[in-house]
Design a protein around this motif. Structure first.
Motif, short mmCIF file in Angstrom:
data_model
loop_
_atom_site.label_atom_id
_atom_site.label_comp_id
_atom_site.label_asym_id
_atom_site.label_seq_id
_atom_site.Cartn_x
_atom_site.Cartn_y
_atom_site.Cartn_z
N ILE A 49 0.86 -1.18 0.00
CA ILE A 49 0.00 0.00 0.00
C ILE A 49 0.90 1.23 0.00
CG2 ILE A 49 -1.73 1.29 1.29
CD1 ILE A 49 -2.68 -1.38 2.41
N LYS A 50 0.77 2.02 -1.04
CA LYS A 50 1.63 3.19 -1.23
C LYS A 50 0.99 4.40 -0.55
CE LYS A 50 3.22 1.41 -5.70
NZ LYS A 50 3.23 1.64 -7.16
N ILE A 51 1.68 4.91 0.47
CA ILE A 51 1.18 6.04 1.24
C ILE A 51 1.84 7.32 0.75
CG2 ILE A 51 1.01 7.04 3.56
CD1 ILE A 51 1.25 4.18 4.66
N TRP A 78 5.53 6.29 -0.01
CA TRP A 78 5.90 6.22 -1.41
C TRP A 78 6.22 7.58 -2.03
CZ3 TRP A 78 7.39 2.15 -3.98
CH2 TRP A 78 7.38 2.16 -5.38
N ALA A 79 5.53 8.63 -1.55
CA ALA A 79 5.75 9.97 -2.12
C ALA A 79 5.48 11.02 -1.06
CB ALA A 79 4.83 10.18 -3.33
N SER A 96 13.17 8.03 7.36
CA SER A 96 14.04 6.99 6.79
C SER A 96 14.91 6.35 7.86
CB SER A 96 14.93 7.58 5.70
OG SER A 96 14.18 8.04 4.61
N ASN A 97 15.40 7.18 8.77
CA ASN A 97 16.25 6.64 9.84
C ASN A 97 15.45 5.71 10.76
OD1 ASN A 97 18.51 8.02 8.96
ND2 ASN A 97 18.15 9.78 10.29
N LYS A 98 14.18 6.01 10.97
CA LYS A 98 13.37 5.21 11.89
C LYS A 98 12.71 4.03 11.20
CE LYS A 98 9.90 5.71 15.52
NZ LYS A 98 9.02 6.67 16.27
N HIS A 99 12.37 4.18 9.92
CA HIS A 99 11.63 3.13 9.20
C HIS A 99 12.31 2.83 7.87
CE1 HIS A 99 8.30 3.74 12.06
NE2 HIS A 99 8.40 5.03 11.82
N LYS A 102 10.48 0.75 5.32
CA LYS A 102 9.15 1.15 4.89
C LYS A 102 9.12 2.49 4.16
CE LYS A 102 6.48 -1.44 8.31
NZ LYS A 102 5.38 -1.37 9.31
N VAL A 103 10.23 3.17 4.09
CA VAL A 103 10.30 4.45 3.37
C VAL A 103 10.91 4.18 2.00
CG1 VAL A 103 11.25 6.78 3.31
CG2 VAL A 103 10.43 5.82 5.48
N ALA A 104 10.10 4.39 0.96
CA ALA A 104 10.54 4.10 -0.41
C ALA A 104 10.36 5.32 -1.30
CB ALA A 104 9.76 2.91 -0.95
#
Length: 378
Positions: A49-51, A78-79, A96-99, A102-104
Protein backbone atom coordinates in the motif's frame (compact mmCIF):
# COMPACT_ATOMS: atom_id res chain seq x y z
CA UNK A 1 -15.60 -0.09 37.45
CA UNK A 2 -12.40 0.71 39.32
CA UNK A 3 -12.19 3.36 42.00
CA UNK A 4 -8.85 4.66 43.19
CA UNK A 5 -9.80 7.49 45.57
CA UNK A 6 -12.48 6.42 48.01
CA UNK A 7 -12.87 9.84 49.62
CA UNK A 8 -13.82 11.95 46.63
CA UNK A 9 -17.06 10.09 45.87
CA UNK A 10 -15.78 8.68 42.61
CA UNK A 11 -18.47 6.86 40.70
CA UNK A 12 -16.41 6.18 37.58
CA UNK A 13 -12.64 5.98 37.18
CA UNK A 14 -11.34 3.85 34.29
CA UNK A 15 -8.20 1.80 34.44
CA UNK A 16 -5.08 3.78 33.70
CA UNK A 17 -3.70 3.40 30.19
CA UNK A 18 -0.11 3.96 29.16
CA UNK A 19 0.89 6.56 26.58
CA UNK A 20 2.09 3.68 24.40
CA UNK A 21 -1.34 2.09 24.68
CA UNK A 22 -3.08 5.36 23.88
CA UNK A 23 -0.96 5.92 20.78
CA UNK A 24 -1.59 2.35 19.69
CA UNK A 25 -5.32 2.91 20.05
CA UNK A 26 -5.21 6.27 18.31
CA UNK A 27 -3.26 4.72 15.45
CA UNK A 28 -5.63 1.80 15.19
CA UNK A 29 -8.69 4.02 14.99
CA UNK A 30 -7.18 7.18 13.52
CA UNK A 31 -4.45 7.09 10.89
CA UNK A 32 -4.77 3.32 10.92
CA UNK A 33 -8.49 3.30 10.05
CA UNK A 34 -7.78 4.50 6.54
CA UNK A 35 -4.73 2.30 6.32
CA UNK A 36 -6.35 -0.87 7.60
CA UNK A 37 -9.35 -0.45 5.33
CA UNK A 38 -7.10 0.22 2.40
CA UNK A 39 -5.30 -3.01 3.28
CA UNK A 40 -8.39 -5.02 2.39
CA UNK A 41 -8.50 -3.47 -1.05
CA UNK A 42 -5.01 -4.71 -1.88
CA UNK A 43 -4.63 -7.80 0.30
CA UNK A 44 -5.85 -10.19 -2.40
CA UNK A 45 -3.17 -9.12 -4.84
CA UNK A 46 -0.43 -8.99 -2.21
CA UNK A 47 0.58 -5.49 -3.31
CA UNK A 48 2.15 -2.95 -1.01
CA UNK A 49 0.00 0.00 0.00
CA UNK A 50 1.63 3.19 -1.23
CA UNK A 51 1.18 6.04 1.24
CA UNK A 52 1.55 9.66 0.21
CA UNK A 53 2.38 12.40 2.70
CA UNK A 54 1.11 15.87 1.78
CA UNK A 55 2.51 18.35 4.28
CA UNK A 56 5.66 17.13 6.03
CA UNK A 57 5.74 19.43 9.04
CA UNK A 58 5.53 18.22 12.61
CA UNK A 59 1.98 16.86 12.47
CA UNK A 60 2.33 15.33 9.02
CA UNK A 61 5.61 13.66 9.93
CA UNK A 62 4.03 12.41 13.15
CA UNK A 63 1.07 10.90 11.29
CA UNK A 64 3.41 9.21 8.81
CA UNK A 65 5.50 7.85 11.67
CA UNK A 66 2.37 6.40 13.31
CA UNK A 67 1.28 4.83 10.03
CA UNK A 68 4.68 3.26 9.41
CA UNK A 69 4.77 1.98 12.99
CA UNK A 70 1.94 -0.35 12.11
CA UNK A 71 2.96 -4.03 12.13
CA UNK A 72 1.66 -4.33 8.55
CA UNK A 73 4.79 -4.76 6.48
CA UNK A 74 2.92 -3.80 3.31
CA UNK A 75 2.70 -0.12 4.23
CA UNK A 76 5.22 1.94 2.29
CA UNK A 77 5.75 5.69 2.33
CA UNK A 78 5.90 6.22 -1.41
CA UNK A 79 5.75 9.97 -2.12
CA UNK A 80 5.97 13.28 -0.26
CA UNK A 81 5.05 16.90 -0.92
CA UNK A 82 5.64 20.14 0.93
CA UNK A 83 5.92 23.84 0.10
CA UNK A 84 9.39 23.83 1.70
CA UNK A 85 12.25 21.67 0.41
CA UNK A 86 14.08 22.03 3.72
CA UNK A 87 11.08 20.76 5.68
CA UNK A 88 10.48 17.88 3.25
CA UNK A 89 14.13 16.79 3.36
CA UNK A 90 14.18 16.91 7.16
CA UNK A 91 11.04 14.82 7.43
CA UNK A 92 12.32 12.30 4.90
CA UNK A 93 15.61 11.95 6.77
CA UNK A 94 13.92 11.36 10.13
CA UNK A 95 11.38 8.88 8.78
CA UNK A 96 14.04 6.99 6.79
CA UNK A 97 16.25 6.64 9.84
CA UNK A 98 13.37 5.21 11.89
CA UNK A 99 11.63 3.13 9.20
CA UNK A 100 14.33 2.23 6.71
CA UNK A 101 12.40 -0.76 5.39
CA UNK A 102 9.15 1.15 4.89
CA UNK A 103 10.30 4.45 3.37
CA UNK A 104 10.54 4.10 -0.41
CA UNK A 105 10.47 7.75 -1.50
CA UNK A 106 12.83 8.27 -4.39
CA UNK A 107 14.00 11.75 -5.39
CA UNK A 108 11.55 11.85 -8.29
CA UNK A 109 8.70 11.31 -5.82
CA UNK A 110 9.63 14.27 -3.61
CA UNK A 111 7.54 17.23 -4.74
CA UNK A 112 8.20 20.79 -3.61
CA UNK A 113 5.63 23.52 -4.23
CA UNK A 114 1.97 24.26 -3.72
CA UNK A 115 0.97 21.92 -6.55
CA UNK A 116 2.88 18.97 -5.14
CA UNK A 117 -0.28 17.44 -3.68
CA UNK A 118 -1.58 16.65 -7.18
CA UNK A 119 1.55 14.66 -7.98
CA UNK A 120 1.50 12.71 -4.70
CA UNK A 121 -2.14 11.76 -5.20
CA UNK A 122 -1.35 10.31 -8.63
CA UNK A 123 1.42 8.14 -7.20
CA UNK A 124 -0.29 6.67 -4.11
CA UNK A 125 -3.14 4.51 -2.84
CA UNK A 126 -3.73 6.42 0.36
CA UNK A 127 -2.86 9.99 1.28
CA UNK A 128 -2.20 11.79 4.56
CA UNK A 129 -3.38 15.42 4.34
CA UNK A 130 -1.42 17.49 6.85
CA UNK A 131 -0.76 20.88 5.30
CA UNK A 132 -2.09 24.07 6.92
CA UNK A 133 -5.87 23.52 7.06
CA UNK A 134 -6.73 26.32 4.65
CA UNK A 135 -5.71 23.94 1.85
CA UNK A 136 -7.46 20.88 3.26
CA UNK A 137 -10.83 21.04 1.44
CA UNK A 138 -9.19 21.27 -1.98
CA UNK A 139 -6.65 18.54 -1.27
CA UNK A 140 -9.50 16.36 -0.01
CA UNK A 141 -11.50 17.07 -3.14
CA UNK A 142 -8.59 16.06 -5.36
CA UNK A 143 -7.94 12.86 -3.40
CA UNK A 144 -11.58 11.76 -3.45
CA UNK A 145 -11.97 12.56 -7.14
CA UNK A 146 -8.91 10.39 -7.76
CA UNK A 147 -10.44 7.53 -5.74
CA UNK A 148 -7.90 7.58 -2.90
CA UNK A 149 -8.43 6.68 0.79
CA UNK A 150 -7.66 9.58 3.10
CA UNK A 151 -6.40 10.39 6.56
CA UNK A 152 -6.67 14.14 7.10
CA UNK A 153 -5.70 16.22 10.06
CA UNK A 154 -8.11 18.49 11.86
CA UNK A 155 -9.52 20.99 11.31
CA UNK A 156 -10.88 19.99 7.93
CA UNK A 157 -11.45 23.60 6.83
CA UNK A 158 -11.17 27.19 8.07
CA UNK A 159 -14.35 28.79 6.69
CA UNK A 160 -17.89 28.06 5.55
CA UNK A 161 -17.07 27.48 1.86
CA UNK A 162 -14.36 25.03 2.89
CA UNK A 163 -16.73 23.14 5.21
CA UNK A 164 -19.35 22.90 2.46
CA UNK A 165 -16.69 21.54 0.11
CA UNK A 166 -15.66 18.86 2.63
CA UNK A 167 -19.28 17.84 3.26
CA UNK A 168 -19.90 17.63 -0.48
CA UNK A 169 -16.83 15.48 -1.08
CA UNK A 170 -17.59 13.27 1.93
CA UNK A 171 -20.79 12.21 0.16
CA UNK A 172 -18.78 11.42 -2.96
CA UNK A 173 -16.30 9.40 -0.87
CA UNK A 174 -19.20 7.37 0.55
CA UNK A 175 -20.57 6.74 -2.93
CA UNK A 176 -17.15 5.49 -4.04
CA UNK A 177 -16.68 3.33 -0.95
CA UNK A 178 -13.57 5.25 0.13
CA UNK A 179 -12.33 5.32 3.71
CA UNK A 180 -11.77 8.69 5.36
CA UNK A 181 -10.50 9.39 8.90
CA UNK A 182 -9.67 12.64 10.70
CA UNK A 183 -7.21 13.46 13.47
CA UNK A 184 -9.68 14.05 16.32
CA UNK A 185 -7.79 11.60 18.50
CA UNK A 186 -9.89 11.94 21.64
CA UNK A 187 -12.61 9.93 19.90
CA UNK A 188 -10.20 7.00 19.73
CA UNK A 189 -8.78 7.25 23.25
CA UNK A 190 -9.91 4.48 25.60
CA UNK A 191 -10.49 6.90 28.47
CA UNK A 192 -12.98 8.95 26.43
CA UNK A 193 -14.66 5.95 24.84
CA UNK A 194 -15.15 4.30 28.22
CA UNK A 195 -16.55 7.53 29.63
CA UNK A 196 -18.99 7.91 26.74
CA UNK A 197 -20.23 4.37 27.30
CA UNK A 198 -20.81 5.12 30.99
CA UNK A 199 -22.74 8.27 30.10
CA UNK A 200 -24.86 6.80 27.31
CA UNK A 201 -25.42 3.24 28.50
CA UNK A 202 -25.14 3.44 32.29
CA UNK A 203 -26.47 6.98 32.80
CA UNK A 204 -23.55 7.61 35.13
CA UNK A 205 -24.13 11.37 35.58
CA UNK A 206 -27.75 11.45 34.49
CA UNK A 207 -28.90 13.77 31.74
CA UNK A 208 -26.26 16.31 30.67
CA UNK A 209 -27.50 19.82 31.45
CA UNK A 210 -24.37 21.94 30.84
CA UNK A 211 -20.71 21.75 29.98
CA UNK A 212 -17.40 23.58 29.91
CA UNK A 213 -14.60 22.99 27.42
CA UNK A 214 -11.13 24.53 27.60
CA UNK A 215 -7.93 24.97 25.61
CA UNK A 216 -6.04 27.55 27.61
CA UNK A 217 -2.25 27.54 27.33
CA UNK A 218 0.76 29.69 26.52
CA UNK A 219 0.40 29.64 22.75
CA UNK A 220 2.52 28.45 19.85
CA UNK A 221 5.67 29.29 17.95
CA UNK A 222 6.27 32.40 15.86
CA UNK A 223 9.08 32.60 13.30
CA UNK A 224 11.00 35.70 12.26
CA UNK A 225 10.65 37.23 8.83
CA UNK A 226 13.88 36.70 6.89
CA UNK A 227 15.51 39.23 4.57
CA UNK A 228 14.12 38.98 1.05
CA UNK A 229 11.13 36.91 2.13
CA UNK A 230 7.91 37.68 0.29
CA UNK A 231 4.65 38.23 2.16
CA UNK A 232 3.32 34.89 0.90
CA UNK A 233 6.46 33.10 2.07
CA UNK A 234 6.16 34.72 5.49
CA UNK A 235 2.51 33.79 5.86
CA UNK A 236 3.19 30.21 4.79
CA UNK A 237 6.04 30.01 7.32
CA UNK A 238 3.81 31.42 10.08
CA UNK A 239 0.58 29.89 8.83
CA UNK A 240 -0.85 29.57 12.32
CA UNK A 241 -1.22 33.35 12.60
CA UNK A 242 -3.24 33.91 9.42
CA UNK A 243 -6.94 33.09 9.30
CA UNK A 244 -7.03 31.98 5.67
CA UNK A 245 -4.50 29.27 6.52
CA UNK A 246 -5.35 28.47 10.15
CA UNK A 247 -8.89 29.59 10.97
CA UNK A 248 -7.63 30.90 14.37
CA UNK A 249 -6.77 28.69 17.32
CA UNK A 250 -10.42 28.24 18.28
CA UNK A 251 -10.75 25.94 15.27
CA UNK A 252 -7.15 24.76 14.89
CA UNK A 253 -6.72 23.50 18.48
CA UNK A 254 -9.93 24.06 20.43
CA UNK A 255 -11.84 22.01 17.84
CA UNK A 256 -10.78 18.95 19.87
CA UNK A 257 -12.71 20.09 22.95
CA UNK A 258 -15.74 21.41 21.07
CA UNK A 259 -15.93 18.11 19.20
CA UNK A 260 -16.07 16.25 22.52
CA UNK A 261 -19.03 18.40 23.60
CA UNK A 262 -20.87 17.55 20.38
CA UNK A 263 -20.01 13.87 20.79
CA UNK A 264 -21.19 13.53 24.38
CA UNK A 265 -24.30 15.66 23.89
CA UNK A 266 -25.10 13.85 20.66
CA UNK A 267 -25.72 16.84 18.41
CA UNK A 268 -24.25 20.09 17.15
CA UNK A 269 -25.13 23.58 18.43
CA UNK A 270 -27.99 25.55 16.94
CA UNK A 271 -26.50 28.91 17.95
CA UNK A 272 -23.30 30.46 19.26
CA UNK A 273 -22.46 33.84 20.70
CA UNK A 274 -19.17 34.99 22.14
CA UNK A 275 -16.25 37.37 22.22
CA UNK A 276 -12.52 37.47 21.66
CA UNK A 277 -9.59 39.77 21.14
CA UNK A 278 -5.85 40.40 21.31
CA UNK A 279 -4.23 41.35 24.60
CA UNK A 280 -0.71 39.98 24.20
CA UNK A 281 -0.39 39.45 20.45
CA UNK A 282 0.57 43.05 19.87
CA UNK A 283 3.62 44.19 17.97
CA UNK A 284 6.33 45.72 20.11
CA UNK A 285 9.06 48.16 19.19
CA UNK A 286 11.46 46.41 16.86
CA UNK A 287 8.98 43.78 15.68
CA UNK A 288 8.47 43.39 11.98
CA UNK A 289 5.04 44.59 10.77
CA UNK A 290 2.43 41.86 10.84
CA UNK A 291 4.49 39.58 13.10
CA UNK A 292 1.42 38.13 14.83
CA UNK A 293 -0.83 38.04 11.80
CA UNK A 294 -4.57 38.27 12.42
CA UNK A 295 -5.54 35.69 15.02
CA UNK A 296 -6.86 36.50 18.49
CA UNK A 297 -5.19 35.36 21.70
CA UNK A 298 -8.43 34.66 23.58
CA UNK A 299 -11.98 33.54 22.79
CA UNK A 300 -15.09 32.80 24.84
CA UNK A 301 -18.17 31.30 23.17
CA UNK A 302 -21.50 30.09 24.54
CA UNK A 303 -22.91 27.23 22.44
CA UNK A 304 -26.61 26.40 22.71
CA UNK A 305 -28.00 23.01 21.65
CA UNK A 306 -31.52 22.14 20.54
CA UNK A 307 -32.28 20.40 23.84
CA UNK A 308 -31.44 23.55 25.79
CA UNK A 309 -27.98 22.45 26.96
CA UNK A 310 -25.39 25.24 26.97
CA UNK A 311 -21.66 24.70 26.75
CA UNK A 312 -19.20 27.44 27.65
CA UNK A 313 -16.06 27.35 25.55
CA UNK A 314 -12.75 28.99 26.45
CA UNK A 315 -9.51 29.07 24.50
CA UNK A 316 -6.57 31.32 25.24
CA UNK A 317 -2.95 31.77 24.15
CA UNK A 318 -1.32 33.83 26.90
CA UNK A 319 1.81 32.98 28.83
CA UNK A 320 1.96 33.19 32.60
CA UNK A 321 -1.73 32.41 33.11
CA UNK A 322 -3.63 29.49 34.61
CA UNK A 323 -3.72 26.80 31.92
CA UNK A 324 -6.11 23.93 31.35
CA UNK A 325 -6.98 21.72 28.39
CA UNK A 326 -9.96 19.55 29.28
CA UNK A 327 -13.73 19.04 29.17
CA UNK A 328 -16.34 18.91 31.93
CA UNK A 329 -20.05 18.02 31.82
CA UNK A 330 -22.63 18.52 34.55
CA UNK A 331 -25.51 16.08 34.69
CA UNK A 332 -28.57 15.66 36.86
CA UNK A 333 -26.70 13.08 38.98
CA UNK A 334 -23.07 14.17 38.87
CA UNK A 335 -20.12 15.67 37.00
CA UNK A 336 -17.86 14.11 34.37
CA UNK A 337 -14.26 15.29 34.06
CA UNK A 338 -12.30 14.47 30.91
CA UNK A 339 -8.66 15.14 30.10
CA UNK A 340 -6.43 14.04 27.23
CA UNK A 341 -3.98 12.14 29.42
CA UNK A 342 -6.24 9.29 30.52
CA UNK A 343 -7.41 11.16 33.62
CA UNK A 344 -11.14 10.83 33.12
CA UNK A 345 -13.54 10.28 36.00
CA UNK A 346 -16.98 11.16 37.31
CA UNK A 347 -18.20 12.29 40.73
CA UNK A 348 -21.59 12.63 42.33
CA UNK A 349 -22.70 15.60 44.43
CA UNK A 350 -22.34 13.98 47.86
CA UNK A 351 -19.18 15.88 48.71
CA UNK A 352 -21.00 19.22 48.66
CA UNK A 353 -22.91 20.63 51.55
CA UNK A 354 -26.06 21.27 49.53
CA UNK A 355 -25.55 19.14 46.43
CA UNK A 356 -26.18 22.17 44.24
CA UNK A 357 -24.56 22.70 40.85
CA UNK A 358 -22.94 25.94 41.99
CA UNK A 359 -21.11 24.27 44.85
CA UNK A 360 -20.05 21.18 42.91
CA UNK A 361 -16.53 22.47 42.31
CA UNK A 362 -15.85 22.23 46.07
CA UNK A 363 -15.71 18.47 45.77
CA UNK A 364 -12.42 16.86 46.53
CA UNK A 365 -10.57 16.02 43.33
CA UNK A 366 -7.89 13.34 42.86
CA UNK A 367 -4.45 14.65 43.71
CA UNK A 368 -3.16 13.52 40.32
CA UNK A 369 -4.80 16.64 38.87
CA UNK A 370 -2.11 18.71 40.53
CA UNK A 371 -2.52 21.60 38.10
CA UNK A 372 -6.11 22.17 39.15
CA UNK A 373 -7.11 24.42 42.02
CA UNK A 374 -10.05 22.50 43.49
CA UNK A 375 -10.44 22.69 47.23
CA UNK A 376 -10.80 19.68 49.50
CA UNK A 377 -13.94 19.89 51.65
CA UNK A 378 -13.24 20.13 55.35
Amino acid sequence: MTTHESNHHAIYVPEKASRRGFLRGALAAGTGVALSNATHAFAASGKDIKIGLIGSGGRGSGAADQALSSPNSGFKLWAMADASKERLDGSYSNLSNKHADKVAVTDDRKFVGLDGYEKVIKECDLVILATPPGFRPYHFEAAVNAGKNVFMEKPVAVDAPGIRKVLEMAKVADQKGLKVATGLQRRYQKCYRDALKEVKENNIIGEIVSGQVYWNDGGVWVKDRLDGMTEMQYQMLNWYYFNWLCGDHISEQHVHNIDIANWFIGSTPISAQGMGGREVRKEKKGDTPGKYGEIFDHHFVEFTYANGVRVNSQCRHQKGCFNQIREEFHGTKGILYLKNDNKCYATDYKATSSGSMTSARKMRTPTRWSTMSFRTPS
